[in-house]
Design a protein around this motif. Structure first.
Motif, PDB file in Angstrom:
ATOM      1  N   THR A 150      41.233  46.839  44.012  1.00  0.00           N
ATOM      2  CA  THR A 150      42.571  46.989  46.006  1.00  0.00           C
ATOM      3  C   THR A 150      43.693  47.500  45.693  1.00  0.00           C
ATOM      4  O   THR A 150      44.804  48.030  46.205  1.00  0.00           O
ATOM      5  N   HIS A 151      43.731  48.667  44.166  1.00  0.00           N
ATOM      6  CA  HIS A 151      44.804  49.182  43.662  1.00  0.00           C
ATOM      7  C   HIS A 151      43.940  50.528  43.592  1.00  0.00           C
ATOM      8  O   HIS A 151      43.200  51.295  43.369  1.00  0.00           O
ATOM      9  N   THR A 152      45.024  51.467  44.009  1.00  0.00           N
ATOM     10  CA  THR A 152      44.722  53.491  44.068  1.00  0.00           C
ATOM     11  C   THR A 152      45.190  53.288  42.523  1.00  0.00           C
ATOM     12  O   THR A 152      45.529  52.610  41.786  1.00  0.00           O
ATOM     13  N   MET A 153      44.792  54.582  41.342  1.00  0.00           N
ATOM     14  CA  MET A 153      45.303  55.119  40.102  1.00  0.00           C
ATOM     15  C   MET A 153      47.039  54.770  40.383  1.00  0.00           C
ATOM     16  O   MET A 153      47.278  54.970  39.435  1.00  0.00           O
ATOM     17  N   SER A 154      47.964  55.697  41.567  1.00  0.00           N
ATOM     18  CA  SER A 154      48.449  55.521  41.476  1.00  0.00           C
ATOM     19  C   SER A 154      49.557  54.182  41.332  1.00  0.00           C
ATOM     20  O   SER A 154      50.718  54.936  40.927  1.00  0.00           O
ATOM     21  N   GLU A 155      49.550  53.364  42.405  1.00  0.00           N
ATOM     22  CA  GLU A 155      49.532  51.753  42.127  1.00  0.00           C
ATOM     23  C   GLU A 155      49.290  51.568  41.129  1.00  0.00           C
ATOM     24  O   GLU A 155      50.549  50.879  40.137  1.00  0.00           O
ATOM     25  N   ALA A 156      48.451  51.386  40.525  1.00  0.00           N
ATOM     26  CA  ALA A 156      48.483  51.146  39.181  1.00  0.00           C
ATOM     27  C   ALA A 156      49.359  51.719  37.880  1.00  0.00           C
ATOM     28  O   ALA A 156      50.162  50.889  37.380  1.00  0.00           O
TER      29      ALA A 156
END
Ligand SMILES: Nc1ncnc2c1ncn2[C@@H]1O[C@H](COP(=O)(O)OP(=O)(O)O)[C@@H](O)[C@H]1O
Ligand SMILES: [Mg+2]
Length: 258
Positions: free
Chosen positions: A236-242
């Motif tokens: 659901t999330h990219t590394m940069s979002e996390a």
């Protein structure tokens, strides 16, 4: 609905005026790798210490398979089948690989030699230690009589993980297992984590290495300033979002994922 293997509610831990945990909830489901990420000081180590009896929370509740538990010391968590590899590895450098694997759980020789004379089954421990490591895909450690002080950091880490995987019957907790390791050694530890999961054992993995987390985690608990800022997944999330949620650049509400 599936009952979590482990769940924690409202965990608070203060150190004098320093707030380590500020009301954290956590759920670990059967057969999953749950990563915990967060900046330095976010409360990752404090959280897992509370979950594994190394610290007693000021307030909060814990449940194993839905049943309330109260860990007062690490042995309580061990008795419940929770094995932890802390950030500061607990190995006995002068002892050999097999002795380290069985440290505190030494096996006695069968019969009179073991029961009355308390003789340790060194041969049996070495044989089974070799098998335990091979089963986890550690082929580079051949001689179980080799002192641990002669091993590389990665090999020591592998032994600590193998020890947890051998004795953990319920949950394995790893605090920053790849932090001090090179690429090859890290990959080996990640491989071990997948092997442990494939045995059906859930794993809690504390790490701030995003590629490692996104490679092995099923879900990611984001710890920020002593609280849980959200739980995301690599789908659901990219590394940069996390990372943005972790640093407070955004919130889970503003970045709900896709
Ligand atoms: N034994 C302790 N005494 C005082 N403060 C502590 C202690 N352990 C942790 N803290 C504080 O609690 C907060 C969370 O620490 P920690 O759980 O180690 O963070 P992390 O593992 O995420 O880097 C930090 O502010 C840290 O300084
Ligand atoms: Mg820490």
């Amino acid at each position: 609905m599936t009952t979590p293997v482990l769940s924690a509610r409202g965990m608070v831990k203060t150190f004098g005026r320093v707030v380590g945990l500020d009301g954290v909830d956590l759920d670990l489901y059967p057969g999953e790798v749950l990563a915990i990420i967060g900046d330095n000081g976010a409360g990752k180590s404090t959280l897992i210490k509370c979950l594994t009896g190394a610290l007693v929370p000021d307030t909060g509740q814990m449940f194993i398979d839905g049943q309330p538990v109260h860990f007062k010391r690490p042995q309580d968590a061990l008795d419940a089948g929770i094995e932890t590899v802390y950030q500061t590895l607990a190995v006995a450098p002068a002892l050999d690989i097999a002795s380290n694997l069985y440290l505190g759980r030494e096996r006695r020789r069968p019969g009179f030699l073991g029961s009355a004379l308390r003789m340790i089954d060194k041969k049996g421990m070495r044989r089974d230690a070799g098998k335990a490591l091979a089963d986890l895909g550690i082929g580079t450690l051949q001689n179980m009589a080799q002192p641990v002080e002669t091993l590389s950091g990665g090999q020591r880490q592998a032994i600590s993980v193998a020890r947890a995987a051998t004795f953990g019957s319920k949950i394995i907790v790893l605090d920053e297992p790849t932090a001090a390791l090179g690429v090859k050694e890290s990959n080996q530890v990640l491989k071990m984590i997948r092997e442990v999961r494939s045995r059906g054992l859930p794993v809690i993995l504390i790490s701030h290495n995003m590629p490692h987390v996104f490679e092995v985690a099923d879900r990611i608990h984001i710890q920020r300033l002593g609280r849980c800022a959200g739980v995301v997944t690599p789908q659901t999330h990219t590394m940069s979002e996390a990372v943005a949620i972790m640093t407070g650049a955004t919130t889970l509400a503003d970045t709900p994922g896709h």
